[in-house]
Design an enzyme around this catalytic site. Structure first.
Site, PDB file in Angstrom:
ATOM      1  N   ASP A  58       0.834  -1.201   0.000  1.00  0.00           N
ATOM      2  CA  ASP A  58       0.000   0.000   0.000  1.00  0.00           C
ATOM      3  C   ASP A  58       0.869   1.251   0.000  1.00  0.00           C
ATOM      4  OD1 ASP A  58      -2.357   1.406  -0.002  1.00  0.00           O
ATOM      5  OD2 ASP A  58      -2.665   1.287   2.167  1.00  0.00           O
ATOM      6  N   GLY A  59       0.293   2.326  -0.526  1.00  0.00           N
ATOM      7  CA  GLY A  59       0.961   3.629  -0.465  1.00  0.00           C
ATOM      8  C   GLY A  59       1.535   4.113  -1.789  1.00  0.00           C
TER       9      GLY A  59
ATOM     10  N   GLY B 111       0.010   5.359  -4.448  1.00  0.00           N
ATOM     11  CA  GLY B 111      -0.615   6.601  -4.914  1.00  0.00           C
ATOM     12  C   GLY B 111      -0.115   7.794  -4.120  1.00  0.00           C
TER      13      GLY B 111
ATOM     14  N   TRP C 269       2.610   8.058  -2.356  1.00  0.00           N
ATOM     15  CA  TRP C 269       4.055   8.243  -2.617  1.00  0.00           C
ATOM     16  C   TRP C 269       4.241   9.090  -3.879  1.00  0.00           C
ATOM     17  CZ3 TRP C 269       7.292   6.814  -6.675  1.00  0.00           C
ATOM     18  CH2 TRP C 269       8.666   6.755  -6.407  1.00  0.00           C
TER      19      TRP C 269
ATOM     20  N   HIS D  10       2.643   3.162  -8.946  1.00  0.00           N
ATOM     21  CA  HIS D  10       2.518   1.725  -9.232  1.00  0.00           C
ATOM     22  C   HIS D  10       3.733   1.242 -10.037  1.00  0.00           C
ATOM     23  CE1 HIS D  10      -1.371   1.989  -7.503  1.00  0.00           C
ATOM     24  NE2 HIS D  10      -1.928   2.616  -8.511  1.00  0.00           N
TER      25      HIS D  10
ATOM     26  N   TRP E  89     -11.553  -2.257  -8.746  1.00  0.00           N
ATOM     27  CA  TRP E  89     -12.221  -1.910 -10.017  1.00  0.00           C
ATOM     28  C   TRP E  89     -12.924  -0.568  -9.923  1.00  0.00           C
ATOM     29  CZ3 TRP E  89     -10.617  -4.591 -13.950  1.00  0.00           C
ATOM     30  CH2 TRP E  89     -10.325  -5.959 -13.827  1.00  0.00           C
TER      31      TRP E  89
ATOM     32  N   LEU F 175      11.185 -20.351  -4.977  1.00  0.00           N
ATOM     33  CA  LEU F 175      10.190 -19.499  -4.322  1.00  0.00           C
ATOM     34  C   LEU F 175       8.923 -19.465  -5.167  1.00  0.00           C
ATOM     35  CD1 LEU F 175      10.612 -16.136  -2.552  1.00  0.00           C
ATOM     36  CD2 LEU F 175       9.081 -16.190  -4.490  1.00  0.00           C
TER      37      LEU F 175
ATOM     38  N   ARG G 175      -5.190  -1.963   8.509  1.00  0.00           N
ATOM     39  CA  ARG G 175      -6.369  -2.745   8.107  1.00  0.00           C
ATOM     40  C   ARG G 175      -5.914  -3.992   7.379  1.00  0.00           C
ATOM     41  NH1 ARG G 175      -8.149   2.398   6.417  1.00  0.00           N
ATOM     42  NH2 ARG G 175      -7.241   2.238   4.341  1.00  0.00           N
TER      43      ARG G 175
ATOM     44  N   SER H 255      -8.148  -5.227   4.865  1.00  0.00           N
ATOM     45  CA  SER H 255      -8.714  -4.969   3.528  1.00  0.00           C
ATOM     46  C   SER H 255      -9.105  -6.238   2.764  1.00  0.00           C
ATOM     47  CB  SER H 255      -7.746  -4.122   2.691  1.00  0.00           C
ATOM     48  OG  SER H 255      -7.473  -2.905   3.324  1.00  0.00           O
TER      49      SER H 255
HETATM   50  C1  FPP Z   1      -1.828  -0.016  -3.487  1.00  0.00           C
HETATM   51  O1  FPP Z   1      -1.414   1.320  -3.386  1.00  0.00           O
HETATM   52  C2  FPP Z   1      -1.316  -0.644  -4.697  1.00  0.00           C
HETATM   53  C3  FPP Z   1      -2.067  -1.238  -5.678  1.00  0.00           C
HETATM   54  C4  FPP Z   1      -3.538  -1.325  -5.610  1.00  0.00           C
HETATM   55  C5  FPP Z   1      -1.464  -1.807  -6.882  1.00  0.00           C
HETATM   56  C6  FPP Z   1      -0.162  -2.481  -6.642  1.00  0.00           C
HETATM   57  C7  FPP Z   1       0.430  -2.891  -7.927  1.00  0.00           C
HETATM   58  C8  FPP Z   1       1.764  -2.917  -8.177  1.00  0.00           C
HETATM   59  C9  FPP Z   1       2.832  -2.543  -7.224  1.00  0.00           C
HETATM   60  C10 FPP Z   1       2.220  -3.401  -9.487  1.00  0.00           C
HETATM   61  C11 FPP Z   1       2.241  -4.886  -9.395  1.00  0.00           C
HETATM   62  C12 FPP Z   1       3.208  -5.439 -10.290  1.00  0.00           C
HETATM   63  C13 FPP Z   1       3.615  -6.714 -10.199  1.00  0.00           C
HETATM   64  C14 FPP Z   1       4.607  -7.216 -11.147  1.00  0.00           C
HETATM   65  C15 FPP Z   1       3.085  -7.609  -9.145  1.00  0.00           C
HETATM   66  P1  FPP Z   1      -2.522   2.442  -3.439  1.00  0.00           P
HETATM   67  O2  FPP Z   1      -2.777   2.787  -4.849  1.00  0.00           O
HETATM   68  O3  FPP Z   1      -3.728   2.000  -2.687  1.00  0.00           O
HETATM   69  O4  FPP Z   1      -1.826   3.633  -2.704  1.00  0.00           O
HETATM   70  P2  FPP Z   1      -2.513   4.763  -1.810  1.00  0.00           P
HETATM   71  O5  FPP Z   1      -3.023   4.075  -0.578  1.00  0.00           O
HETATM   72  O6  FPP Z   1      -1.386   5.689  -1.527  1.00  0.00           O
HETATM   73  O7  FPP Z   1      -3.597   5.388  -2.612  1.00  0.00           O
END
Ligand code: FPP
Length: 248
Positions: free
Chosen positions: A22-23, A25, A27, A39, A71, A133, A196, A198
């Site tokens: 998480d984080g 967005g 960041w 992402h 979604w 792994l 959380r 989630s």
């Molecule tokens: C949560 O941060 C992150 C996601 C919902 C997407 C995570 C996806 C990736 C890191 C890419 C995956 C790639 C591979 C190869 C597995 P957030 O968007 O909820 O952040 P926020 O809480 O700051 O809004």
């Protein structure tokens, strides 16, 4: 400088680590960038976490990459994450095979965009012999939904007289979850400063140690994983028993 890794007890490495990444967005926004940049940057953290997991002898790593609730995000962000998955998976297959990484998924993969499902199924097939792994991507995943579909299948089997009610045990329920071939995680990490779960692995984390960190996912590096494991190793896992019983 001594490496933090020297504080790890090799015999007590968790076999399975699950991570809520998480984080991303926040960041990116802090850097004046759009959420997708977060992402994209998070993929490097995935790579480093897999590498460190292999180095430490972790057998299973489950990453929450996209929930059924995700979604609801703006289409642009959802499309961006799907494209990112397609390119990242394609880019990593060679590295996975070199390092013994087997890819699996949990969630409704076939409801993802066609190209994304195809690329994942292809990578699963091409890495199926690897055994160092197992990287499990939770995609289009929700734990309540997973439990719901398990209940429906069990009810159907009872109705057909394939299963007696007395045979519905915890082990049987486990067989009907997406994670039926995977041991439960000993350690669950959540980055991004939220406290959380989630809708992630609700059944499977009944006895997992929970570790929350303020670090945003794109900043999560080897030392952050090592710190989480050290904290895990310093916790006493009692499984409902007393300290004195554990010591026996
Ligand atoms: C949560 O941060 C992150 C996601 C919902 C997407 C995570 C996806 C990736 C890191 C890419 C995956 C790639 C591979 C190869 C597995 P957030 O968007 O909820 O952040 P926020 O809480 O700051 O809004």
């Amino acid at each position: 400088m001594t490496d933090l890794i020297e504080n790890i007890i090799p015999e007590k490495i968790p076999k399975h680590i699950a991570i809520i990444m998480d984080g991303n967005g926040r960041w990116a926004n802090e850097k004046g960038q759009d959420r997708l940049f977060g992402h994209v940057s998070g993929v490097e953290s995935v790579r480093e976490t897999v590498k460190t997991g292999i180095e430490l002898g972790v057998s299973y790593l489950t990453l929450y990459a996209f929930s059924t609730e995700n979604w609801k995000r703006p289409k642009e962000e959802v499309d961006g994450i799907m494209d990112l998955l397609i390119t990242s998976i394609a880019n990593e297959i060679e590295e996975f095979n070199k390092n013994g990484v087997r890819l699996l998924t949990i969630g409704e993969i076939n409801d993802l965009p066609k190209q994304c499902a195809k690329s994942l199924n292809n990578a699963i097939e091409l890495t199926k012999e690897n055994s160092k792994l197992t990287l499990i991507l939770a995609l289009n995943y929700s734990s309540k939904w997973e439990i719901n579909q398990a209940l429906k299948k069990i009810a159907f089997a009872v109705k057909k007289d394939d299963i007696a009610i007395s045979e519905i045990t915890e082990e049987l329920i486990h067989q009907y979850l997406f994670t039926n071939s995977i041991p439960d995680p000993e350690l669950l990490i959540r980055t991004g400063g939220e406290y959380r779960i989630s809708n992630f692995l609700l059944w499977q984390i009944a006895y997992s140690e929970l570790y929350f960190t303020e670090i945003q996912w794109p900043d999560f590096r080897r030392e952050n994983l090592v710190l989480a494991i050290i904290e895990y190793q310093n916790r006493e896992r009692r499984f409902g028993m007393l300290s004195s019983q554990i010591a026996l």
